[in-house]
Design a protein around this motif. Structure first.
Motif, short mmCIF file in Angstrom:
data_model
loop_
_atom_site.label_atom_id
_atom_site.label_comp_id
_atom_site.label_asym_id
_atom_site.label_seq_id
_atom_site.Cartn_x
_atom_site.Cartn_y
_atom_site.Cartn_z
N ALA A 83 0.83 -1.21 0.00
CA ALA A 83 0.00 0.00 0.00
C ALA A 83 0.85 1.26 0.00
CB ALA A 83 -0.94 -0.01 1.20
N GLY A 84 2.10 1.14 0.44
CA GLY A 84 3.00 2.28 0.47
C GLY A 84 4.00 2.33 -0.67
N GLY A 85 3.81 1.48 -1.69
CA GLY A 85 4.72 1.50 -2.83
C GLY A 85 6.00 0.72 -2.63
N VAL A 86 6.07 -0.04 -1.54
CA VAL A 86 7.26 -0.83 -1.22
C VAL A 86 7.07 -2.24 -1.78
CG1 VAL A 86 8.70 -1.78 0.63
CG2 VAL A 86 7.71 0.51 0.86
N THR A 87 7.98 -2.70 -2.61
CA THR A 87 7.87 -4.02 -3.23
C THR A 87 8.86 -5.03 -2.67
OG1 THR A 87 9.26 -3.24 -5.04
CG2 THR A 87 6.87 -3.20 -5.38
N THR A 88 9.81 -4.56 -1.86
CA THR A 88 10.80 -5.46 -1.25
C THR A 88 11.08 -4.98 0.16
OG1 THR A 88 11.85 -5.80 -3.41
CG2 THR A 88 13.09 -6.49 -1.47
N ILE A 89 11.02 -5.91 1.12
CA ILE A 89 11.45 -5.59 2.49
C ILE A 89 12.50 -6.61 2.92
CG2 ILE A 89 9.19 -4.60 3.07
CD1 ILE A 89 8.68 -7.11 4.81
N VAL A 90 13.31 -6.19 3.89
CA VAL A 90 14.22 -7.13 4.56
C VAL A 90 13.89 -7.09 6.04
CG1 VAL A 90 16.59 -7.90 4.85
CG2 VAL A 90 15.98 -6.58 2.82
N ASP A 91 13.57 -8.27 6.56
CA ASP A 91 13.06 -8.43 7.92
C ASP A 91 14.20 -8.54 8.92
OD1 ASP A 91 11.17 -9.10 10.03
OD2 ASP A 91 11.85 -11.17 9.80
N TYR A 379 16.04 -5.49 -14.73
CA TYR A 379 15.55 -5.41 -13.35
C TYR A 379 14.14 -5.99 -13.25
CZ TYR A 379 19.51 -2.62 -11.88
OH TYR A 379 20.79 -2.21 -11.56
N ASP A 380 13.78 -6.41 -12.04
CA ASP A 380 12.43 -6.88 -11.81
C ASP A 380 11.43 -5.76 -12.12
OD1 ASP A 380 13.39 -9.32 -11.04
OD2 ASP A 380 13.04 -9.03 -8.89
N ALA A 381 10.29 -6.15 -12.67
CA ALA A 381 9.25 -5.18 -13.04
C ALA A 381 8.43 -4.82 -11.80
CB ALA A 381 8.38 -5.73 -14.15
N ASP A 382 9.09 -4.20 -10.84
CA ASP A 382 8.47 -3.74 -9.59
C ASP A 382 8.22 -2.25 -9.72
OD1 ASP A 382 9.01 -6.34 -8.80
OD2 ASP A 382 10.64 -5.78 -7.44
N PHE A 383 6.96 -1.84 -9.61
CA PHE A 383 6.59 -0.46 -9.88
C PHE A 383 5.76 0.12 -8.73
CE2 PHE A 383 6.06 -2.27 -14.40
CZ PHE A 383 7.41 -2.11 -14.69
N CYS A 384 5.92 1.42 -8.56
CA CYS A 384 5.03 2.21 -7.71
C CYS A 384 4.47 3.33 -8.57
CB CYS A 384 5.81 2.78 -6.52
SG CYS A 384 4.94 4.06 -5.59
N VAL A 385 3.15 3.40 -8.67
CA VAL A 385 2.49 4.47 -9.41
C VAL A 385 2.06 5.51 -8.37
CG1 VAL A 385 0.58 5.08 -10.93
CG2 VAL A 385 1.76 2.88 -11.21
N PHE A 386 2.68 6.69 -8.45
CA PHE A 386 2.60 7.67 -7.36
C PHE A 386 2.05 8.99 -7.88
CE2 PHE A 386 4.99 10.75 -4.52
CZ PHE A 386 4.33 10.43 -3.35
N ALA A 387 1.04 9.51 -7.18
CA ALA A 387 0.44 10.81 -7.51
C ALA A 387 1.03 11.86 -6.57
CB ALA A 387 -1.07 10.74 -7.37
N SER A 419 -1.06 2.61 -7.15
CA SER A 419 -0.97 1.16 -7.31
C SER A 419 0.48 0.73 -7.16
CB SER A 419 -1.52 0.71 -8.68
OG SER A 419 -0.75 1.24 -9.73
N THR A 420 0.67 -0.54 -6.85
CA THR A 420 1.99 -1.13 -6.68
C THR A 420 2.02 -2.45 -7.45
OG1 THR A 420 2.15 -0.13 -4.48
CG2 THR A 420 3.71 -1.90 -4.99
N TRP A 421 3.10 -2.70 -8.18
CA TRP A 421 3.22 -3.84 -9.07
C TRP A 421 4.46 -4.65 -8.69
CZ3 TRP A 421 0.29 -4.11 -13.95
CH2 TRP A 421 -0.65 -3.06 -14.07
#
Length: 442
Positions: A83-91, A379-387, A419-421
């Motif tokens: 929901a925040g445009g983050v597609t990768t986290i490290v725990d 690169y991976d097709a990881d996207f954040c669509v940001f207004a 949106s986030t992809w």
């Protein structure tokens, strides 16, 4: 191609420009100028009011699962990330039970996460007293590096390293090129500071003085130098330490540093007494300190901005008493990092290209991810669509993380994630499509 995205505005290696992005098999295969004639099974045309960004990479997240999943959990954390445009986290290796301090514990955590994550998830290992012999095995099992504390971590099962233990761990990590990430506050300085009691924020701030950070960072620099090791300073809040970090880097030491949205957004002077949702360690400091942290980002001394999302259940924040000494320290912000930073950054003349560098490109590079953080072929097709010009007021009840607690509640922010992809597929939150990442393979 599977997918073509046409964006009037996109952040690429060329800056913020019109771009046409082609995707096949979950990877970006082409980034062409706007208007390029690429064809695909699906074509998405983005409006002029949004910017296509690479998916953000947040390398500092406490999921707390398994063991303390009532604090967060993989499903809720990764929904919030998306929901925040983050597609990768490290725990982080704590506050889960068991902590990730050996291969067996890593496998427990991976099993807890399997099939439940909506974004890609990697794992840090932990360095604690007595586990130096476990570090190479964890490295070979794919953790992205190792976290240690130099004072009590807040949970007894993850004890801190003393100076000899830090040297031992750094020597071991140096032998196979692994990264140590450090919670840098000096235990003795904290012990000598006034005890935090009651609801006055100024008293809590005095209990975590800048000198505790400054001294610990100098110790980390000295230890990294002695052991020819790579080190990273977590959640920098004291601007006094910036010259130390800059000097070490000029010397050629492999040292990096991060800060967090809460240190760049909030100021001590505005935190109400009893507002324990703002408690974190190290603490949010004064307004002048905040501006110097922004200057550290501008100067390149601070490399990354990450959330340090450290949630808990509402009762652990002690809203009943408002006592900063008793409340759990941590800011819940995984979903809000991008708008929080954009709100502040644009006021200071920064661009979205800067935000992408701090929150996508550099975190990916620091963790050694070779296919994350850029809109570029391969690169991976990881996207954040940001207004960026849309605004909203945070309603904590509508956030995706597990517990309705956040220092950002009722705060107006600029910028909305539309949106986030993940690897060319829009994340809806209905079906977990995230992968568990292994260092060297992403």
């Amino acid at each position: 191609m599977d997918l073509v995205v046409r964006a009037a505005r996109a952040v690429t290696a060329e800056g913020e420009v019109p771009a046409t992005v082609g995707v096949d098999g979950g990877r970006i295969v082409a980034v062409e100028p706007g208007g390029a004639r690429l064809s695909g099974d699906r074509v998405v045309d983005l409006g002029d009011d949004v910017v296509l960004l690479p998916g953000l990479v947040d390398t500092h997240v406490h999921v707390n699962d398994p063991g303390r999943a009532e604090w967060e959990g993989f499903e809720t954390a990764t929904r919030a990330a998306a929901a925040g445009g983050v597609t990768t986290i490290v725990d982080m290796p704590l506050n889960s039970l068991p902590p990730t301090v050996d291969v067996a514990a890593l496998e427990v955590k991976r099993k807890a996460a399997a099939g439940r994550v909506h974004v890609d998830v990697g794992f840090w290992g932990g360095a604690i007293p007595g586990n130096a012999g476990e570090l190479r095995g964890l490295h070979e099992a794919g953790v992205f590096g190792f976290k240690c504390f130099l004072l009590h971590s807040g949970v007894d099962e993850f004890p801190p390293l003393d100076p000899a233990g830090l040297d031992e761990a750094l020597r071991e990590l140096s032998s196979f090129g692994a990264l140590m990430i450090v919670h840098a506050e000096d235990a003795h300085e904290i012990d000598e500071a006034p005890e935090p009691h009651g609801g006055r924020y100024v008293d809590f701030l005095r209990s975590r003085p800048r000198q505790a950070e400054n001294l610990a960072i100098s110790h980390v620099i000295d230890a990294a130098r002695r052991n020819d090791a790579r080190a990273h300073i977590l959640h920098l809040s004291s601007s006094d330490a910036l010259p130390l970090i800059a000097s070490a880097r000029r010397e050629g030491l492999a040292l990096t540093a991060e800060t967090c949205p809460h240190y760049l957004s909030f100021v001590a002077e505005e935190i109400r007494d009893g507002a324990t949702q703002f408690k974190c360690c190290p603490p949010i400091r004064e307004a002048a300190n905040r501006e110097l942290l922004w200057q550290g980002l501008a100067d390149g001394v601070i490399d990354t901005i990450v959330s340090d999302h450290s949630p808990c259940t509402p009762e652990l924040k002690r809203f009943d008493s408002g006592d900063f000494g008793e409340a759990w320290g941590g800011i819940s912000s995984l979903q809000l990092g991008l708008p929080a930073i954009w709100t502040q950054a644009r006021q200071r003349g920064f661009a979205l290209t800067d935000v992408v560098r701090w929150m996508a490109e550099h975190p990916a590079a620091q963790a050694g991810m070779r296919r994350k953080g850029h809109l570029a072929a391969g690169y991976d097709a990881d996207f954040c669509v940001f207004a960026p010009d849309e605004a909203f007021v945070v309603d904590v009840a509508k956030l995706k993380h597990r517990n309705p607690v956040s220092a950002y509640d009722r705060r107006p922010l600029a910028g909305v994630v539309r949106s986030t992809w993940l690897r060319g597929t829009e994340i809806t939150g209905d079906e977990p499509r995230g992968a568990l990442l292994t260092r060297g393979e992403c």
